[in-house]
Design a protein around this motif. Structure first.
Motif, PDB file in Angstrom:
ATOM      1  N   ALA A 189      -1.461  -2.904  -1.203  1.00 40.81           N
ATOM      2  CA  ALA A 189      -0.817  -2.784  -2.510  1.00 40.81           C
ATOM      3  C   ALA A 189      -1.448  -3.697  -3.551  1.00 40.81           C
ATOM      4  CB  ALA A 189       0.664  -3.080  -2.391  1.00 40.81           C
ATOM      5  N   SER A 190      -1.807  -4.922  -3.155  1.00 42.39           N
ATOM      6  CA  SER A 190      -2.346  -5.868  -4.132  1.00 42.39           C
ATOM      7  C   SER A 190      -3.738  -5.461  -4.622  1.00 42.39           C
ATOM      8  CB  SER A 190      -2.373  -7.274  -3.549  1.00 42.39           C
ATOM      9  OG  SER A 190      -3.193  -7.311  -2.410  1.00 42.39           O
ATOM     10  N   GLN A 191      -4.463  -4.638  -3.859  1.00 47.99           N
ATOM     11  CA  GLN A 191      -5.779  -4.177  -4.300  1.00 47.99           C
ATOM     12  C   GLN A 191      -5.684  -3.119  -5.393  1.00 47.99           C
ATOM     13  OE1 GLN A 191      -7.829  -2.917  -0.796  1.00 47.99           O
ATOM     14  NE2 GLN A 191      -7.979  -4.993   0.030  1.00 47.99           N
ATOM     15  N   ASN A 192      -4.613  -2.312  -5.391  1.00 43.51           N
ATOM     16  CA  ASN A 192      -4.470  -1.244  -6.369  1.00 43.51           C
ATOM     17  C   ASN A 192      -2.992  -1.049  -6.697  1.00 43.51           C
ATOM     18  OD1 ASN A 192      -4.795   0.909  -8.028  1.00 43.51           O
ATOM     19  ND2 ASN A 192      -5.929   2.168  -6.569  1.00 43.51           N
ATOM     20  N   LEU A 193      -2.450  -1.916  -7.553  1.00 46.50           N
ATOM     21  CA  LEU A 193      -1.025  -1.880  -7.877  1.00 46.50           C
ATOM     22  C   LEU A 193      -0.629  -0.621  -8.642  1.00 46.50           C
ATOM     23  CD1 LEU A 193      -0.365  -5.604  -8.784  1.00 46.50           C
ATOM     24  CD2 LEU A 193       0.513  -4.352  -6.829  1.00 46.50           C
ATOM     25  N   THR A 194      -1.512  -0.110  -9.490  1.00 46.59           N
ATOM     26  CA  THR A 194      -1.145   1.071 -10.277  1.00 46.59           C
ATOM     27  C   THR A 194      -1.030   2.316  -9.400  1.00 46.59           C
ATOM     28  OG1 THR A 194      -3.473   1.423 -10.821  1.00 46.59           O
ATOM     29  CG2 THR A 194      -2.139   0.203 -12.417  1.00 46.59           C
ATOM     30  N   LYS A 195      -1.844   2.406  -8.353  1.00 44.69           N
ATOM     31  CA  LYS A 195      -1.795   3.558  -7.458  1.00 44.69           C
ATOM     32  C   LYS A 195      -0.477   3.607  -6.682  1.00 44.69           C
ATOM     33  CE  LYS A 195      -4.137   5.559  -3.466  1.00 44.69           C
ATOM     34  NZ  LYS A 195      -5.218   5.384  -2.484  1.00 44.69           N
ATOM     35  N   TYR A 196       0.043   2.438  -6.299  1.00 45.80           N
ATOM     36  CA  TYR A 196       1.235   2.390  -5.458  1.00 45.80           C
ATOM     37  C   TYR A 196       2.507   2.064  -6.221  1.00 45.80           C
ATOM     38  CZ  TYR A 196      -2.100   2.488  -1.657  1.00 45.80           C
ATOM     39  OH  TYR A 196      -3.098   2.857  -0.797  1.00 45.80           O
ATOM     40  N   LYS A 197       2.483   2.190  -7.541  1.00 41.04           N
ATOM     41  CA  LYS A 197       3.680   1.915  -8.333  1.00 41.04           C
ATOM     42  C   LYS A 197       4.823   2.837  -7.891  1.00 41.04           C
ATOM     43  CE  LYS A 197       5.309   0.948 -12.889  1.00 41.04           C
ATOM     44  NZ  LYS A 197       4.997   0.662 -14.242  1.00 41.04           N
ATOM     45  N   ASN A 198       6.034   2.281  -7.780  1.00 34.43           N
ATOM     46  CA  ASN A 198       7.262   2.947  -7.330  1.00 34.43           C
ATOM     47  C   ASN A 198       7.241   3.314  -5.847  1.00 34.43           C
ATOM     48  OD1 ASN A 198       8.446   2.787  -9.900  1.00 34.43           O
ATOM     49  ND2 ASN A 198       7.386   4.648 -10.523  1.00 34.43           N
ATOM     50  N   ALA A 199       6.335   2.728  -5.080  1.00 36.23           N
ATOM     51  CA  ALA A 199       6.304   2.953  -3.630  1.00 36.23           C
ATOM     52  C   ALA A 199       7.306   2.015  -2.957  1.00 36.23           C
ATOM     53  CB  ALA A 199       4.909   2.698  -3.089  1.00 36.23           C
ATOM     54  N   PRO A 200       8.030   2.495  -1.945  1.00 38.71           N
ATOM     55  CA  PRO A 200       8.951   1.604  -1.227  1.00 38.71           C
ATOM     56  C   PRO A 200       8.172   0.678  -0.297  1.00 38.71           C
ATOM     57  CG  PRO A 200       9.016   3.790  -0.265  1.00 38.71           C
ATOM     58  CD  PRO A 200       8.108   3.866  -1.464  1.00 38.71           C
ATOM     59  N   VAL A 201       8.558  -0.597  -0.283  1.00 38.29           N
ATOM     60  CA  VAL A 201       7.898  -1.578   0.573  1.00 38.29           C
ATOM     61  C   VAL A 201       8.941  -2.445   1.270  1.00 38.29           C
ATOM     62  CG1 VAL A 201       5.759  -1.692  -0.762  1.00 38.29           C
ATOM     63  CG2 VAL A 201       7.621  -3.228  -1.313  1.00 38.29           C
ATOM     64  N   ARG A 202       8.519  -3.035   2.383  1.00 36.24           N
ATOM     65  CA  ARG A 202       9.302  -4.054   3.085  1.00 36.24           C
ATOM     66  C   ARG A 202       8.339  -5.187   3.385  1.00 36.24           C
ATOM     67  NH1 ARG A 202      11.359  -4.045   9.251  1.00 36.24           N
ATOM     68  NH2 ARG A 202       9.100  -3.929   9.467  1.00 36.24           N
ATOM     69  N   TRP A 203       8.514  -6.280   2.675  1.00 36.81           N
ATOM     70  CA  TRP A 203       7.647  -7.440   2.815  1.00 36.81           C
ATOM     71  C   TRP A 203       8.506  -8.659   3.093  1.00 36.81           C
ATOM     72  CZ3 TRP A 203       4.373  -6.628  -2.245  1.00 36.81           C
ATOM     73  CH2 TRP A 203       3.480  -5.556  -2.054  1.00 36.81           C
ATOM     74  N   GLY A 204       7.861  -9.715   3.543  1.00 42.60           N
ATOM     75  CA  GLY A 204       8.585 -10.944   3.807  1.00 42.60           C
ATOM     76  C   GLY A 204       7.680 -12.143   3.721  1.00 42.60           C
ATOM     77  N   GLY A 205       8.318 -13.305   3.817  1.00 43.38           N
ATOM     78  CA  GLY A 205       7.567 -14.540   3.748  1.00 43.38           C
ATOM     79  C   GLY A 205       8.485 -15.720   3.580  1.00 43.38           C
TER      80      GLY A 205
END
Length: 177
Positions: free
Chosen positions: A35-51
């Motif tokens: 996602a961080s490489q191409n934010l415009t391509k994945y806009k409005n995509a559902p994600v599950r991240w953590g940290g």
């Protein structure tokens, strides 16, 4: 017999403490690096991240939490023994209290990739992925709990607490060498 089986299934599903959005990854589990490489391509995509929480900022209309991203385990818990992947920010319309969402707390979030946001870290401006929040889960800290040993993980030598192992040997003594 079927009624007992159904009752057991209902009771076991009621014991889950994670929100479904956290315990179940999206159909296509979009990684942070993708996602961080191409934010415009994945806009409005559902994600599950953590940290791990780095910073909490409350503005007039929203709260922003900056998170240092780590890969997730199959249960959705951040694997902090792995190298971090970068940072991202979550946005919530609700007030998120910095006393509850304190620095260095492990967190898993689910949401929609809303674009990017500029954040200043020291004197450097970073362009970070921004998530609009759907669900979040704070993970308990086991590092100082004697039931889980001194390494912050479950100590299998003593057995499961409450299942007999903890009753036959004190759980706060180290195993014999």
């Amino acid at each position: 017999m079927k009624a007992y089986l159904l009752l057991c299934c209902v009771l076991l599903t009621a014991c889950s403490s994670l929100p479904p959005a956290i315990s179940d990854p999206p159909h296509y589990d979009l990684s942070y690096s993708e996602a961080s490489q191409n934010l415009t391509k994945y806009k409005n995509a559902p994600v599950r991240w953590g940290g791990v929480i780095v910073d909490v900022a409350n503005e007039e209309n929203r709260s922003l939490i900056q998170i240092l991203s780590y890969p997730l385990s199959s249960q959705g818990r951040p694997l902090t023994d792995q190298p971090h992947q970068g940072r991202f920010v979550i946005s919530s319309p609700e007030f998120l209290d910095p006393a509850v969402y304190e620095k260095d707390t492990q967190i898993t979030v689910a949401g929609m990739l809303a674009g990017e946001i500029d954040r200043t870290v020291d004197k450097k401006v970073l362009h970070l992925p921004l998530l609009s929040l759907t669900a979040l889960h704070l993970w308990p800290d086991y590092t100082n709990n004697p039931m889980y040993g001194s390494y912050g993980t479950y100590n299998a030598y003593y057995g499961y607490p409450g299942w007999g192992g903890a009753f036959y040997r004190p759980i706060f003594f180290p195993p014999p060498r």
